[in-house]
Design a protein around this motif. Structure first.
Motif, short mmCIF file in Angstrom:
data_model
loop_
_atom_site.label_atom_id
_atom_site.label_comp_id
_atom_site.label_asym_id
_atom_site.label_seq_id
_atom_site.Cartn_x
_atom_site.Cartn_y
_atom_site.Cartn_z
N GLY A 72 -14.26 10.93 -5.44
CA GLY A 72 -13.58 10.28 -6.56
C GLY A 72 -12.96 8.94 -6.24
O GLY A 72 -12.56 8.21 -7.14
N ALA A 73 -12.83 8.58 -4.96
CA ALA A 73 -12.20 7.31 -4.58
C ALA A 73 -12.96 6.15 -5.20
O ALA A 73 -14.18 6.06 -5.09
CB ALA A 73 -12.15 7.16 -3.07
N GLY A 74 -12.23 5.29 -5.87
CA GLY A 74 -12.82 4.09 -6.44
C GLY A 74 -13.52 4.29 -7.77
O GLY A 74 -14.02 3.34 -8.36
N ASP A 75 -13.54 5.54 -8.26
CA ASP A 75 -14.18 5.78 -9.56
C ASP A 75 -13.29 5.29 -10.71
O ASP A 75 -13.78 5.00 -11.79
CB ASP A 75 -14.50 7.27 -9.75
N ILE A 76 -12.00 5.23 -10.45
CA ILE A 76 -11.03 4.70 -11.42
C ILE A 76 -10.19 3.66 -10.66
O ILE A 76 -10.16 3.67 -9.43
CB ILE A 76 -10.13 5.82 -12.01
N PRO A 77 -9.50 2.76 -11.36
CA PRO A 77 -8.66 1.79 -10.64
C PRO A 77 -7.60 2.48 -9.79
O PRO A 77 -6.94 3.42 -10.25
CB PRO A 77 -8.02 0.97 -11.76
N GLU A 78 -7.47 2.05 -8.56
CA GLU A 78 -6.49 2.60 -7.63
C GLU A 78 -5.46 1.55 -7.24
O GLU A 78 -4.66 1.77 -6.33
CB GLU A 78 -7.19 3.14 -6.39
N SER A 79 -5.50 0.41 -7.92
CA SER A 79 -4.55 -0.66 -7.62
C SER A 79 -4.09 -1.26 -8.95
O SER A 79 -4.75 -1.14 -9.97
CB SER A 79 -5.20 -1.73 -6.74
N ILE A 80 -2.92 -1.89 -8.87
CA ILE A 80 -2.37 -2.58 -10.03
C ILE A 80 -2.02 -4.00 -9.62
O ILE A 80 -1.75 -4.27 -8.44
CB ILE A 80 -1.15 -1.85 -10.62
N VAL A 81 -2.05 -4.90 -10.59
CA VAL A 81 -1.76 -6.30 -10.33
C VAL A 81 -0.83 -6.84 -11.41
O VAL A 81 -0.81 -6.36 -12.54
CB VAL A 81 -3.05 -7.16 -10.25
N THR A 103 0.85 -1.18 0.00
CA THR A 103 0.00 0.00 0.00
C THR A 103 0.89 1.23 0.00
O THR A 103 1.77 1.37 0.86
CB THR A 103 -0.93 0.01 1.23
N ILE A 104 0.65 2.12 -0.96
CA ILE A 104 1.44 3.34 -1.09
C ILE A 104 0.50 4.53 -0.94
O ILE A 104 -0.45 4.69 -1.71
CB ILE A 104 2.16 3.39 -2.45
N ASP A 105 0.75 5.37 0.07
CA ASP A 105 -0.04 6.57 0.26
C ASP A 105 0.31 7.57 -0.85
O ASP A 105 1.47 7.70 -1.24
CB ASP A 105 0.26 7.22 1.61
N SER A 134 -1.45 11.27 -3.25
CA SER A 134 -2.54 12.23 -3.44
C SER A 134 -3.29 12.01 -4.74
O SER A 134 -4.43 12.42 -4.87
CB SER A 134 -2.00 13.67 -3.37
N ASP A 135 -2.66 11.36 -5.72
CA ASP A 135 -3.28 11.18 -7.03
C ASP A 135 -3.15 9.74 -7.51
O ASP A 135 -2.22 9.40 -8.26
CB ASP A 135 -2.64 12.14 -8.04
N PRO A 136 -4.06 8.85 -7.08
CA PRO A 136 -3.96 7.44 -7.48
C PRO A 136 -3.94 7.23 -8.99
O PRO A 136 -3.23 6.35 -9.48
CB PRO A 136 -5.21 6.81 -6.86
N ARG A 137 -4.67 8.02 -9.75
CA ARG A 137 -4.71 7.84 -11.20
C ARG A 137 -3.31 7.96 -11.80
O ARG A 137 -2.89 7.12 -12.59
CB ARG A 137 -5.64 8.87 -11.83
N ARG A 138 -2.58 8.99 -11.42
CA ARG A 138 -1.21 9.19 -11.93
C ARG A 138 -0.28 8.08 -11.47
O ARG A 138 0.55 7.60 -12.24
CB ARG A 138 -0.70 10.54 -11.43
N MET A 139 -0.42 7.67 -10.23
CA MET A 139 0.45 6.63 -9.68
C MET A 139 0.17 5.28 -10.33
O MET A 139 1.09 4.52 -10.61
CB MET A 139 0.29 6.55 -8.17
N VAL A 140 -1.11 4.95 -10.56
CA VAL A 140 -1.45 3.70 -11.24
C VAL A 140 -0.79 3.66 -12.61
O VAL A 140 -0.16 2.67 -12.99
CB VAL A 140 -2.99 3.52 -11.35
N TRP A 184 -1.63 -1.15 -4.02
CA TRP A 184 -2.78 -0.25 -3.88
C TRP A 184 -2.27 1.14 -3.59
O TRP A 184 -1.44 1.33 -2.68
CB TRP A 184 -3.70 -0.73 -2.76
N PHE A 185 -2.76 2.12 -4.34
CA PHE A 185 -2.39 3.52 -4.14
C PHE A 185 -3.52 4.18 -3.36
O PHE A 185 -4.56 4.52 -3.92
CB PHE A 185 -2.13 4.19 -5.49
N GLN A 186 -3.29 4.33 -2.07
CA GLN A 186 -4.30 4.83 -1.14
C GLN A 186 -4.24 6.35 -1.11
O GLN A 186 -3.22 6.93 -0.73
CB GLN A 186 -4.04 4.26 0.24
N GLN A 187 -5.33 7.00 -1.47
CA GLN A 187 -5.37 8.45 -1.47
C GLN A 187 -5.39 8.96 -0.03
O GLN A 187 -6.20 8.52 0.78
CB GLN A 187 -6.61 8.95 -2.22
N VAL A 188 -4.47 9.88 0.28
CA VAL A 188 -4.39 10.50 1.60
C VAL A 188 -4.30 12.01 1.41
O VAL A 188 -3.84 12.49 0.37
CB VAL A 188 -3.18 9.98 2.41
N PRO A 189 -4.73 12.79 2.41
CA PRO A 189 -4.73 14.25 2.25
C PRO A 189 -3.35 14.90 2.41
O PRO A 189 -3.09 15.96 1.84
CB PRO A 189 -5.69 14.73 3.34
#
Length: 149
Positions: free
Chosen positions: A54-63, A6-8, A10-16, A73-78
């Motif tokens: 927006g959480a979960g509206d796009i994939p936030e994890s990769i396999v 799990t990686i904290d 701010s932008d899961p879309r970019r990180m994915v 999993w790219f966990q969005q944090v503030p």
């Protein structure tokens, strides 16, 4: 047992996008019967107040498409990243010390070019011909450090 990293961020879309490219992974689709991860989480009882906009509206994890590597999993944090990470990925693409240094350096360079195009930035080049070591330290789109060796 299975392992999830799990990686904290701010932008899961970019990180994915960046880490799927780096690791040869694919975005993880939502479970069958659910259009999005958000819909899946709602169906399993996760309270709406626990899900950022927006959480979960796009994939936030990769396999790993082969099923061997861990889920990431790219966990969005503030809060933003504020210090050097205490662990990092080593993407070992050079082939090890049995491969000539110039060949390893070309392999590393090719991978670095691909990852920079995907959003990474070069932090430093570790070129030590006297010891036969060659690696490039990079930062992902949110500043997490990793090495290509």
């Amino acid at each position: 047992m299975t392992v999830q990293l799990t990686i904290d961020c701010s932008d899961p879309r970019r990180m994915v996008a960046a880490w799927a490219e780096a690791l040869g992974y694919v975005p993880e689709p939502p479970p069958a019967g659910h259009a999005t991860w958000r819909a899946y989480w709602a169906a399993t009882g996760v309270p709406e107040e626990e899900l950022p906009p927006g959480a979960g509206d796009i994939p936030e994890s990769i396999v790993d498409p082969s099923g061997r590597g861990p889920r990431v999993w790219f966990q969005q944090v503030p809060e933003p990243k504020v210090a050097k990470n205490r662990w990092h990925f080593d993407l070992r693409v050079g082939g090890g010390r049995d491969v000539p240094l110039d060949v390893r350096a070309r392999r590393v360079g090719s991978t670095v070019e691909r990852l920079v195009a995907a959003g990474a930035s070069v932090l430093r080049v570790n070129d030590e011909p006297d010891t036969g070591f060659y690696a490039v330290a990079l930062r992902d789109p949110e500043g997490n450090e990793f090495d290509v060796v």
